[in-house]
Design a protein around this motif. Structure first.
Motif, short mmCIF file in Angstrom:
data_model
loop_
_atom_site.label_atom_id
_atom_site.label_comp_id
_atom_site.label_asym_id
_atom_site.label_seq_id
_atom_site.Cartn_x
_atom_site.Cartn_y
_atom_site.Cartn_z
N MET A 1 0.84 -1.19 0.00
CA MET A 1 0.00 0.00 0.00
C MET A 1 0.88 1.23 0.00
O MET A 1 1.71 1.41 0.88
N LEU A 2 0.72 2.09 -0.99
CA LEU A 2 1.52 3.30 -1.15
C LEU A 2 0.74 4.49 -0.65
O LEU A 2 -0.42 4.68 -1.00
N GLY A 3 1.37 5.32 0.20
CA GLY A 3 0.67 6.50 0.71
C GLY A 3 1.53 7.33 1.62
O GLY A 3 2.76 7.19 1.65
N THR A 4 0.89 8.20 2.38
CA THR A 4 1.58 9.14 3.27
C THR A 4 1.26 8.82 4.73
O THR A 4 0.46 7.93 5.04
N THR A 5 1.89 9.59 5.62
CA THR A 5 1.67 9.40 7.05
C THR A 5 0.26 9.79 7.49
O THR A 5 -0.12 9.52 8.64
N VAL A 6 -0.52 10.41 6.60
CA VAL A 6 -1.87 10.83 6.98
C VAL A 6 -2.69 9.65 7.46
O VAL A 6 -3.37 9.72 8.50
N THR A 7 -2.65 8.54 6.74
CA THR A 7 -3.44 7.36 7.13
C THR A 7 -2.64 6.08 7.19
O THR A 7 -3.15 5.08 7.70
N LEU A 8 -1.41 6.06 6.69
CA LEU A 8 -0.61 4.84 6.78
C LEU A 8 0.11 4.82 8.12
O LEU A 8 1.28 5.20 8.24
N GLN A 9 -0.62 4.41 9.13
CA GLN A 9 -0.14 4.42 10.51
C GLN A 9 -0.18 3.01 11.07
O GLN A 9 -1.06 2.22 10.74
N GLU A 10 0.77 2.72 11.95
CA GLU A 10 0.98 1.34 12.39
C GLU A 10 -0.23 0.75 13.11
O GLU A 10 -0.57 -0.42 12.90
N HIS A 11 -0.91 1.53 13.95
CA HIS A 11 -2.04 0.96 14.67
C HIS A 11 -3.19 0.63 13.73
O HIS A 11 -3.96 -0.31 13.98
N ILE A 12 -3.31 1.37 12.62
CA ILE A 12 -4.33 1.07 11.62
C ILE A 12 -3.95 -0.21 10.87
O ILE A 12 -4.81 -1.07 10.63
N ARG A 13 -2.70 -0.34 10.51
CA ARG A 13 -2.25 -1.54 9.80
C ARG A 13 -2.49 -2.79 10.63
O ARG A 13 -3.03 -3.80 10.13
N LYS A 14 -2.12 -2.75 11.90
CA LYS A 14 -2.28 -3.92 12.77
C LYS A 14 -3.75 -4.30 12.93
O LYS A 14 -4.10 -5.49 12.91
N ARG A 15 -4.62 -3.30 13.11
CA ARG A 15 -6.04 -3.60 13.30
C ARG A 15 -6.64 -4.20 12.02
O ARG A 15 -7.43 -5.15 12.09
N ARG B 1 -2.18 -9.69 5.05
CA ARG B 1 -0.93 -9.01 5.38
C ARG B 1 -0.86 -7.70 4.61
O ARG B 1 -1.13 -7.66 3.40
N LEU B 2 -0.50 -6.63 5.31
CA LEU B 2 -0.39 -5.30 4.70
C LEU B 2 1.03 -4.78 4.87
O LEU B 2 1.60 -4.87 5.96
N ARG B 3 1.58 -4.26 3.81
CA ARG B 3 2.88 -3.58 3.89
C ARG B 3 2.68 -2.14 3.47
O ARG B 3 2.23 -1.86 2.35
N PHE B 4 2.96 -1.21 4.37
CA PHE B 4 2.79 0.21 4.11
C PHE B 4 4.08 0.78 3.53
O PHE B 4 5.16 0.65 4.12
N ILE B 5 3.98 1.43 2.37
CA ILE B 5 5.09 2.15 1.75
C ILE B 5 4.82 3.64 1.98
O ILE B 5 4.01 4.24 1.28
N VAL B 6 5.48 4.23 2.97
CA VAL B 6 5.18 5.60 3.40
C VAL B 6 6.20 6.56 2.80
O VAL B 6 7.41 6.41 3.00
#
Length: 383
Positions: A1-15, A23-28
């Protein structure tokens, strides 16, 4: 998932991983990098999480595939703002990249307001942004007067001002300040001509050479640190930065400028290369965002969600009244990951959801002369 710190946050990914079993991988990255990679490298991501104005760069490259509304379970709950561009039927049309103009995929593949069975991105988080200032640092000439974007250029605050580094956002904040100060008038503040860009940059370079600007920031963490380190007294801001200011114990105000807010609307799109099980998981993630928990957690950092009523069940009455109704906090309220953020008795600057989103002066924009603006904006920051 490609994005910014606005919504690519660790507690959101884990939930999301916990709820969906994926499995989600955030590309911030910063906003400009997300736009570039989103447009040029759809093979690097399956989901694209950014702002609707970025579609002006990304959609023409065919990097994203249309989202089928038949697979969006709660589409009928999305409110009027992304569909029509206004939350209040009597509200005037705003300048800039109105999300509604980029929402529906038309028969020829272009984007527009005419409803269809496919959309460009699922509209989700949004807000009305302005600037923040330290109350104790304001000169007597400004205290007691109506807040204005002109404050960003007030000579009394020279050397203690910061702006957003992204040209698509920072230039609009600067243009609002220049116009509010009476230094220029723009035909369309959300779509400046080459001549207007040149004149704006000339004004800004003059201010910068006189030492007016103390810095530029790319993420809300950088913005917060500038103020916490006492390097600036006033700056354009994103709402999550105010959480860090709260934690640091700073006495600040988020302005309700008389000219109106600069607004943005975020959403999630799908790479044209996503298919099969990955595509199914992408739709699961889109639908998860509309189920309520995600909307509640972003509310606790000052953002709104496009189907807010679904989030009400995940917030207690005091939280809803504070974040959405603009009421005084009747108890200590939690942040997105902390036990306490908002102290009892505090009121949110700007008022209710309706009050804030009905006072939009301009939407974030990718202007017709965006490439030229970026070049000139870079010259300004390097001057």
């Amino acid at each position: 998932m490609l994005g910014t710190t606005v919504t690519l946050q660790e507690h959101i990914r884990k939930r999301a991983e916990q709820d969906l079993g994926i499995r989600l991988r955030f590309i911030v990255q910063d906003g400009g990098a997300v736009q570039r990679d989103g447009a040029m490298h759809p093979e690097r991501y399956e989901l694209y999480d950014q702002w609707f104005h970025s579609l002006d760069c990304v959609w023409p490259t065919h990097a994203l595939q249309p989202i089928e509304l038949a697979r969006i379970l709660r589409w009928n709950e999305v409110n009027a703002l992304p569909r029509t561009g206004r939350i209040d039927p009597g509200q005037a049309t705003n300048a800039g990249c109105t999300p509604a103009d980029r929402l529906y995929v038309q028969p020829d593949g272009s984007l527009g307001r005419e409803a269809s069975g496919r959309i460009s991105m699922l509209p989700l988080t949004h807000n009305a942004d302005s600037f923040v200032y330290l109350e104790d640092a304001m000169p007597a000439s400004l205290t007691g007067t109506e807040e204005s974007w002109a404050w960003l250029l007030a000579p009394e605050l020279s050397g203690r001002v910061a702006l957003q580094a992204d040209a698509a956002i920072g230039a609009i904040d600067a243009a609002l300040a220049v116009e509010a100060s009476g230094l220029m008038r723009f035909g369309d503040i959300g779509n400046l001509s080459i001549e207007e860009i040149d004149a704006l940059i000339a004004v800004l370079i003059d201010f910068k050479r006189r030492g007016h600007f103390a810095g530029f920031w790319s993420s809300f963490a950088e913005a917060a640190q500038l103020m916490i380190a006492n390097k600036v007294a006033i700056q354009s801001i994103w709402s999550p930065a105010t959480i860090e200011l709260e934690r640091a114990g700073l006495k600040f105000r988020l302005a309700r400028p008389r000219e109106g807010y600069r607004a943005w609307f975020g959403g999630i799109g799908i790479s044209r290369l996503a298919h099969g099980r990955v595509l199914d998981a992408a739709y699961d993630y889109l639908n998860w965002w509309q189920e309520g928990w995600a909307g509640a957690t972003v509310a606790r950092q000052g953002f709104y969600i496009s189907n807010p009523e679904r989030s009400r069940a995940h917030m207690d009455a005091a939280e809803w009244s504070y974040w959405y109704d603009g009421a005084r906090a009747s108890a200590d309220l939690p942040g997105p990951t902390s036990k306490h953020l908002v102290p009892v008795g505090q009121m949110r600057d700007g008022g209710s959801y309706l009050a804030r989103m009905s006072r939009i002066a301009v939407w974030d924009s990718v202007m017709d002369e965006h490439n030229y603006l970026v070049r000139r904006w870079t010259e300004f920051m390097r001057s």
